[in-house]
Design a protein around this motif. Structure first.
Motif, PDB file in Angstrom:
ATOM      1  N   GLY A  48      13.780  44.765 -30.909  1.00  0.00           N
ATOM      2  CA  GLY A  48      14.712  45.137 -29.847  1.00  0.00           C
ATOM      3  C   GLY A  48      16.166  44.881 -30.220  1.00  0.00           C
ATOM      4  N   TYR A  49      17.064  45.504 -29.464  1.00  0.00           N
ATOM      5  CA  TYR A  49      18.497  45.414 -29.741  1.00  0.00           C
ATOM      6  C   TYR A  49      18.995  43.963 -29.717  1.00  0.00           C
ATOM      7  CZ  TYR A  49      18.802  50.486 -29.066  1.00  0.00           C
ATOM      8  OH  TYR A  49      18.643  51.840 -29.191  1.00  0.00           O
TER       9      TYR A  49
ATOM     10  N   HIS B 240      20.899  38.983 -33.054  1.00  0.00           N
ATOM     11  CA  HIS B 240      20.892  37.587 -33.491  1.00  0.00           C
ATOM     12  C   HIS B 240      20.433  37.415 -34.940  1.00  0.00           C
ATOM     13  CE1 HIS B 240      21.039  36.971 -29.111  1.00  0.00           C
ATOM     14  NE2 HIS B 240      21.491  35.758 -29.378  1.00  0.00           N
ATOM     15  N   SER B 241      20.050  38.500 -35.591  1.00  0.00           N
ATOM     16  CA  SER B 241      19.477  38.394 -36.926  1.00  0.00           C
ATOM     17  C   SER B 241      20.533  38.008 -37.963  1.00  0.00           C
ATOM     18  CB  SER B 241      18.837  39.725 -37.331  1.00  0.00           C
ATOM     19  OG  SER B 241      19.849  40.708 -37.527  1.00  0.00           O
ATOM     20  N   PRO B 242      20.123  37.305 -39.023  1.00  0.00           N
ATOM     21  CA  PRO B 242      21.060  36.935 -40.098  1.00  0.00           C
ATOM     22  C   PRO B 242      21.729  38.146 -40.739  1.00  0.00           C
ATOM     23  CG  PRO B 242      19.005  35.698 -40.295  1.00  0.00           C
ATOM     24  CD  PRO B 242      18.773  36.749 -39.252  1.00  0.00           C
TER      25      PRO B 242
ATOM     26  N   TYR C 152      15.717  46.714 -42.481  1.00  0.00           N
ATOM     27  CA  TYR C 152      16.256  46.544 -41.125  1.00  0.00           C
ATOM     28  C   TYR C 152      16.581  47.875 -40.458  1.00  0.00           C
ATOM     29  CZ  TYR C 152      16.429  41.507 -40.672  1.00  0.00           C
ATOM     30  OH  TYR C 152      16.079  40.190 -40.509  1.00  0.00           O
ATOM     31  N   ALA C 153      16.932  48.853 -41.255  1.00  0.00           N
ATOM     32  CA  ALA C 153      17.210  50.176 -40.681  1.00  0.00           C
ATOM     33  C   ALA C 153      15.960  50.761 -40.040  1.00  0.00           C
ATOM     34  CB  ALA C 153      17.744  51.113 -41.755  1.00  0.00           C
ATOM     35  N   ASN C 154      14.781  50.361 -40.535  1.00  0.00           N
ATOM     36  CA  ASN C 154      13.513  50.886 -40.011  1.00  0.00           C
ATOM     37  C   ASN C 154      12.821  49.925 -39.044  1.00  0.00           C
ATOM     38  OD1 ASN C 154      12.607  53.544 -41.551  1.00  0.00           O
ATOM     39  ND2 ASN C 154      13.732  52.259 -43.018  1.00  0.00           N
ATOM     40  N   THR C 155      13.470  48.831 -38.673  1.00  0.00           N
ATOM     41  CA  THR C 155      12.820  47.848 -37.818  1.00  0.00           C
ATOM     42  C   THR C 155      12.552  48.387 -36.418  1.00  0.00           C
ATOM     43  OG1 THR C 155      12.955  45.588 -36.958  1.00  0.00           O
ATOM     44  CG2 THR C 155      14.992  46.847 -36.992  1.00  0.00           C
TER      45      THR C 155
ATOM     46  N   CYS D  85      27.394  38.369 -30.212  1.00  0.00           N
ATOM     47  CA  CYS D  85      26.046  38.956 -30.273  1.00  0.00           C
ATOM     48  C   CYS D  85      25.960  40.208 -29.404  1.00  0.00           C
ATOM     49  CB  CYS D  85      24.996  37.936 -29.841  1.00  0.00           C
ATOM     50  SG  CYS D  85      24.654  36.682 -31.091  1.00  0.00           S
ATOM     51  N   ARG D  86      26.617  40.180 -28.259  1.00  0.00           N
ATOM     52  CA  ARG D  86      26.621  41.356 -27.387  1.00  0.00           C
ATOM     53  C   ARG D  86      27.301  42.544 -28.077  1.00  0.00           C
ATOM     54  NH1 ARG D  86      23.508  41.761 -22.998  1.00  0.00           N
ATOM     55  NH2 ARG D  86      25.032  43.218 -22.134  1.00  0.00           N
ATOM     56  N   ILE D  87      28.401  42.282 -28.765  1.00  0.00           N
ATOM     57  CA  ILE D  87      29.109  43.366 -29.455  1.00  0.00           C
ATOM     58  C   ILE D  87      28.291  43.881 -30.639  1.00  0.00           C
ATOM     59  CG2 ILE D  87      31.151  43.908 -30.837  1.00  0.00           C
ATOM     60  CD1 ILE D  87      31.644  43.803 -27.830  1.00  0.00           C
ATOM     61  N   ARG D  88      27.649  42.974 -31.378  1.00  0.00           N
ATOM     62  CA  ARG D  88      26.777  43.415 -32.478  1.00  0.00           C
ATOM     63  C   ARG D  88      25.656  44.317 -31.952  1.00  0.00           C
ATOM     64  NH1 ARG D  88      27.403  37.606 -34.224  1.00  0.00           N
ATOM     65  NH2 ARG D  88      28.906  37.678 -35.960  1.00  0.00           N
ATOM     66  N   MET D  89      25.135  43.954 -30.794  1.00  0.00           N
ATOM     67  CA  MET D  89      24.095  44.768 -30.173  1.00  0.00           C
ATOM     68  C   MET D  89      24.626  46.166 -29.844  1.00  0.00           C
ATOM     69  SD  MET D  89      22.191  44.101 -26.520  1.00  0.00           S
ATOM     70  CE  MET D  89      23.755  44.381 -25.658  1.00  0.00           C
ATOM     71  N   CYS D  90      25.842  46.232 -29.300  1.00  0.00           N
ATOM     72  CA  CYS D  90      26.441  47.526 -28.944  1.00  0.00           C
ATOM     73  C   CYS D  90      26.672  48.382 -30.186  1.00  0.00           C
ATOM     74  CB  CYS D  90      27.756  47.312 -28.214  1.00  0.00           C
ATOM     75  SG  CYS D  90      27.599  46.566 -26.580  1.00  0.00           S
ATOM     76  N   ILE D  91      27.163  47.753 -31.252  1.00  0.00           N
ATOM     77  CA  ILE D  91      27.409  48.485 -32.502  1.00  0.00           C
ATOM     78  C   ILE D  91      26.098  48.991 -33.096  1.00  0.00           C
ATOM     79  CG2 ILE D  91      28.228  48.262 -34.877  1.00  0.00           C
ATOM     80  CD1 ILE D  91      30.345  46.287 -33.835  1.00  0.00           C
ATOM     81  N   TRP D  92      25.069  48.144 -33.089  1.00  0.00           N
ATOM     82  CA  TRP D  92      23.765  48.529 -33.623  1.00  0.00           C
ATOM     83  C   TRP D  92      23.220  49.752 -32.897  1.00  0.00           C
ATOM     84  CZ3 TRP D  92      21.027  47.605 -37.829  1.00  0.00           C
ATOM     85  CH2 TRP D  92      19.656  47.847 -37.824  1.00  0.00           C
TER      86      TRP D  92
END
Length: 471
Positions: free
Chosen positions: A434-435, A440-442, A428-431, A395-402
């Protein structure tokens, strides 16, 4: 210039064992002075070592080995600014001169550079960094003396000894617990490396070493002084952490504690100044704590930290980062919660959004941290912990990539490329979430799958742990 003329006369020895012309050959002459008078028998009934120890320390092979060790350890420079990369040219030019200064008793180590390292509990650990040349001399001395003292040291001592490790100490502890010695006397020495009594230590060294020149050399290491904020201060106590000989001197002093515990028939594991004693009842444990504290403070002139020393069950104590739990009537090893928390904090730091590095650099730093942690803690039962850390880290890495995608257009294109349906990708691109919530999103879990992250270079803690267990 990194070195002044005043420092030049103190510098020392040796070079790497490659071609013969790159070696400092030991000479057989020197201004040796008489050894200190001493008993014909050392500690434990052993005969003291002979009068030629200094020549062994200054032999070409020993010095070359010491140089290579210092070189491989790298480390920071001392007060003169000389780095390990500058060591070889200096020793080629001044090696013979410096060797003669040691043989003649004129060698004087430079003061160590005082550095403070933050401790997890909020305090600081004081390190003393010798100059690189002094480190070579200390390492050469330690190599010869270690071979002598390894024949004397206790089986219950595991710290800073060849062929011994913290893992062996933990396994020995587990054996004692399963034999029924489930109450632990956990003794913590207050600022041990800063409070060693020099006179007491040198008396112990002289019990085993006949060569007075070596005894004098060791004393010089102890009283070389420290430089703090540019000011040189005398050292009347302590063996500064940071020098190659400091761990050996620590074990020489605490060998007296080991012998006392063995004389009493107690089961114990000591790793440097961290000592656990295993007994069968709480009453016995409190009695041992009181009597051993008297011995340490009275005979060894050291101080027991009353706040950190305790008597308790092994399942509630931390030893070398580990603890124990009971499963089916048997004591087993686990990672102590504080150690797990510290590691998680390290991973959080490496995956912080404000850390401006590329994803490849970030994943490489994570790989190094994870491999080191699993190599050390992999002897513990941590399957559940490893899976939990993996889920959190992904989840931390997904956050960094996002965060790196930044713009709406980039997020939209990236999500579509990873298989997300167009309308959902646009949503989701317009959400505005928070990071951490988006991580954690599907949608991100489906697009940046575990397999995708692994292929990208994220190391799995569970996989490394399972691989280690299979050996």
């Amino acid at each position: 210039m990194k070195d002044t003329a005043g420092h030049e006369k103190y510098r020392q020895l040796q070079i790497e064992g490659c071609s013969r012309e790159d070696r400092l050959e030991a000479e057989e002459t020197g201004g040796a002075y008489s050894a200190m008078p001493m008993s014909e028998k050392g500690r434990d009934g052993a005969k003291p070592e002979g009068n030629d120890l200094l020549e062994k320390i200054l032999s070409a092979d020993n010095l070359n080995e010491a140089y290579k060790k210092v070189k491989s350890n790298k480390g920071s420079h001392g007060i003169d600014g000389m780095t390990v990369d500058e060591l070889m040219p200096y020793l080629k030019e001044h090696g013979s001169e410096l060797r003669e200064s040691i043989l003649g008793g004129k060698y004087k180590p430079q003061p160590v550079l005082r550095v403070e390292i933050p401790k997890p509990d909020g305090g600081v650990r004081q390190l003393g960094i010798p100059t690189v040349v002094d480190r070579v001399i200390q390492q050469a001395t330690a190599q010869v003396l270690t071979a002598i003292y390894e024949r004397k040291f206790s089986e219950g001592s595991y710290g800073f000894r060849p062929g011994r490790s913290a893992h062996q100490a933990i396994e020995a502890s587990r054996v004692y617990l399963n034999e029924g010695y489930t109450w632990v006397v956990d003794i913590d020495l207050a600022k041990y490396f800063d409070t060693v009594n020099h006179d007491k230590l040198m008396r112990l060294v002289s019990n085993d070493i006949r060569d007075g020149r070596v005894i004098s050399l060791v004393r010089k290491f102890l009283v070389s002084g420290v430089m703090v904020n540019g000011v040189v201060m005398e050292t009347e106590l302590g063996t500064p952490q940071g020098g190659p000989i400091s761990p050996l001197l620590s074990n020489i002093m605490l060998h007296e504690l080991d012998m006392e515990l063995e004389r009493r028939g107690l089961r114990f594991c000591r790793y440097a100044d961290d000592c656990n004693i295993y007994v069968g009842s709480e009453k016995a444990a409190r009695r041992v704590m009181e009597s051993v504290t008297r011995f340490i403070e009275g005979d060894l002139k050291l101080k027991v930290n009353q706040e950190k020393s305790t008597v308790d069950k092994a399942t509630r104590l931390k030893f070398l980062g580990f603890s124990f739990y009971i499963s089916k009537g048997e004591y087993k090893v686990r990672v102590h919660p504080k150690s797990a928390k510290k590691f998680k904090a390290k991973l959080k730091e490496l995956t912080g959004r404000s850390k401006s590095i590329s994803l490849d650099e970030r994943l490489n730093e994570l790989k190094q941290a994870i491999q080191g942690w699993v190599n050390y803690f992999g002897i513990a039962d941590m399957k559940t912990l490893a899976h939990s850390l993996d889920d959190w880290l992904r989840c931390r890495i997904r956050m960094c990539i996002w965060k790196t995608w930044k713009r709406v257009r980039t997020k939209f294109a990236s999500l579509k490329r990873l298989g997300i349906e167009k309308n959902l990708a646009w949503q989701y691109a317009n959400t505005r979430k928070g990071y951490w919530r988006i991580a954690h999103s599907p949608v991100l879990c489906y697009s940046l799958t575990n397999a995708t992250l692994e292929k990208r270079g994220l190391v799995s803690i569970s996989a490394l742990y399972s691989k280690r267990q299979s050996f």
